[in-house]
Write a protein that holds these residues in place. Structure first.
Motif, mmCIF file in Angstrom:
data_model
loop_
_atom_site.group_PDB
_atom_site.id
_atom_site.type_symbol
_atom_site.label_atom_id
_atom_site.label_comp_id
_atom_site.label_asym_id
_atom_site.label_seq_id
_atom_site.Cartn_x
_atom_site.Cartn_y
_atom_site.Cartn_z
ATOM 1 N N GLY A 156 0.794 -1.221 0.000
ATOM 2 C CA GLY A 156 0.000 0.000 0.000
ATOM 3 C C GLY A 156 0.823 1.266 0.000
ATOM 4 O O GLY A 156 0.447 2.260 0.621
ATOM 5 N N CYS A 288 -2.853 1.386 9.790
ATOM 6 C CA CYS A 288 -2.156 1.250 8.511
ATOM 7 C C CYS A 288 -0.684 1.548 8.754
ATOM 8 O O CYS A 288 -0.349 2.634 9.248
ATOM 9 N N ASN A 299 -4.797 0.821 -2.860
ATOM 10 C CA ASN A 299 -4.700 -0.419 -2.089
ATOM 11 C C ASN A 299 -4.361 -0.073 -0.643
ATOM 12 O O ASN A 299 -3.280 0.446 -0.365
ATOM 13 N N PRO A 301 -3.779 -1.535 2.986
ATOM 14 C CA PRO A 301 -3.620 -2.638 3.936
ATOM 15 C C PRO A 301 -3.779 -2.114 5.359
ATOM 16 O O PRO A 301 -3.348 -1.005 5.671
ATOM 17 N N GLY A 333 -5.633 -9.756 3.454
ATOM 18 C CA GLY A 333 -4.365 -9.199 3.035
ATOM 19 C C GLY A 333 -3.535 -10.193 2.249
ATOM 20 O O GLY A 333 -3.776 -11.406 2.274
ATOM 21 N N ARG A 341 -6.871 -6.040 3.541
ATOM 22 C CA ARG A 341 -6.533 -5.089 2.481
ATOM 23 C C ARG A 341 -7.768 -4.780 1.656
ATOM 24 O O ARG A 341 -8.453 -5.683 1.183
ATOM 25 N N SER A 343 -8.903 -2.975 -1.795
ATOM 26 C CA SER A 343 -8.453 -2.418 -3.071
ATOM 27 C C SER A 343 -9.598 -1.622 -3.689
ATOM 28 O O SER A 343 -10.682 -2.154 -3.909
#
Length: 369
Positions: A156, A288, A299, A301, A333, A341, A343
């Motif tokens: 990410g 994060c 993206n 995570p 993830g 995660r 996206s």
């Protein structure tokens, strides 16, 4: 009974616009009255030539690509380009600079080591949270090119600005953030992107390369990976991924109809903002690891960080199971880092991300009781 709505947050192959899928469905059996499917059509036909040329022209207009850049539709995915880039470009000096900010740039650098001398611009690390201060960057003055992955899907990490390479051609893997914002081509020598994130189904890889960088392929470069040959033959030297290019052409139409790249970027900011703001609102329950300045819009995570750290894995599994019960899929993830995660590609709607943000809030409130 109505089917449960699926909200697809997969990292790729990823969600496609519903309008595009519906058009594909309508045209699949009989393409424009020709009596055959696009899946059966010769790549040498006039009909397919129109699709191929039209897709190139639409992409050139969407991105405002200068005329001195060639557009290629190739195969082999981003991984194929890890070899294609050095095979076509490293021969000028035998050296290349790689800025490794995550999994994909690291793999690209390892691949390039087979074809020339690779300099790692950044200090070696196993924790990718964003590039270190620029005074720690070490470029090679006579490098043939500098390579980056503009957005690392696993960790990410996204570049907030284009690195200054002091005139050395910059090559960027944009597979996961391609067509989510405008590109200043004066700062790049070449860009490539696998289609299966923002552009279409898996099978086609876009390469956009400055003409003066052609004609430098190593003698061992296979024909199918040779940019010069593929540019000369308009990406038709061999059978291209016809169906993937056809769908990609429809996605270009969809992006234009939605307001173009300016609107795609606005939505990306809104969508990522919903997730990052939820993390802040939940007071560190979601974390994060990426430095704020390098956090991806595409993206994201994150980990759950409960007061009792021993419960992290249990809570994350519970979070993923609960999300799937609500139709939110592919949130796990990457296998190399674990966690969660999301996206947020172009086809993922703001309303989809709002639903995920609401679920994150509800899960936090329940787990905190």
């Amino acid at each position: 009974m109505a089917a449960k709505k699926i909200l697809n947050f997969g990292a790729g192959p990823a969600k496609l616009p519903q309008e595009v899928l519906q058009k594909v469905q309508r045209e699949l059996i009989d393409y424009h009255g020709e009596g055959i499917s696009i899946l059966e059509m010769s790549h040498r036909s006039k009909t397919y030539a129109g699709i191929n040329d039209g897709a190139q022209q639409k992409l050139r207009l969407l991105l405002n690509i200068p005329e001195n850049f060639k557009i290629l539709f190739l195969q082999g995915g981003g991984t194929g380009q890890f070899a294609s880039v050095p095979l076509n470009l490293i021969g000028k000096t035998g050296k290349a600079d790689y800025i490794v900010t995550g999994n994909w740039s690291r793999l690209a650098a390892k691949e390039a080591e087979q074809y020339g001398k690779v300099n790692y611009v950044l200090p070696e690390t196993k924790t990718f949270i964003g590039p270190p201060p620029k005074d720690q960057w070490k470029f090679t003055p006579d490098a043939s090119y500098v390579y980056i992955c503009d957005n690392e899907t696993v960790y990410g990490v996204e570049y907030p600005e284009v690195p200054d390479t002091n005139g050395v051609p910059l090559v960027a893997d944009m597979s996961s953030n391609f067509l989510t914002r405008t590109i200043d081509f004066s700062k790049y020598g070449a860009i490539f992107a696998g289609a299966q994130k923002n552009v279409g189904p898996a099978g086609v890889t876009i390469v956009i390369i400055r003409e003066d960088l052609l004609n430098n392929a190593l003698p061992v470069c296979p024909t199918v990976l040779n940019y010069t040959i593929m540019a000369r033959d308009n990406s038709l030297h061999n059978t291209p991924p016809v169906f993937s290019i056809y769908v990609m052409d429809l996605v270009f139409n969809w992006i234009k109809s939605q307001g173009g790249l300016k609107e795609m970027n606005r939505r990306s900011q809104v969508k990522s903002g919903l997730i990052y703001d939820t993390m802040i609102a939940t007071k560190g329950f979601y974390s994060c690891p990426v430095n704020k300045s390098s956090r991806s819009r595409i993206n994201i995570p994150f980990r759950i960080v409960p007061a009792d750290v021993a419960k992290q894995a249990e809570l994350e599994e519970k979070f993923l199971a609960g999300a799937e019960d609500l139709g939110m899929i592919q949130l796990k993830g990457h296998r190399s880092v674990g966690g969660i995660r999301a996206s947020l590609y172009n086809a993922v709607g703001v309303e989809d991300v709002q639903a995920l943000a609401d679920y994150m809030t509800n899960f936090y409130e329940t787990a905190s009781k």
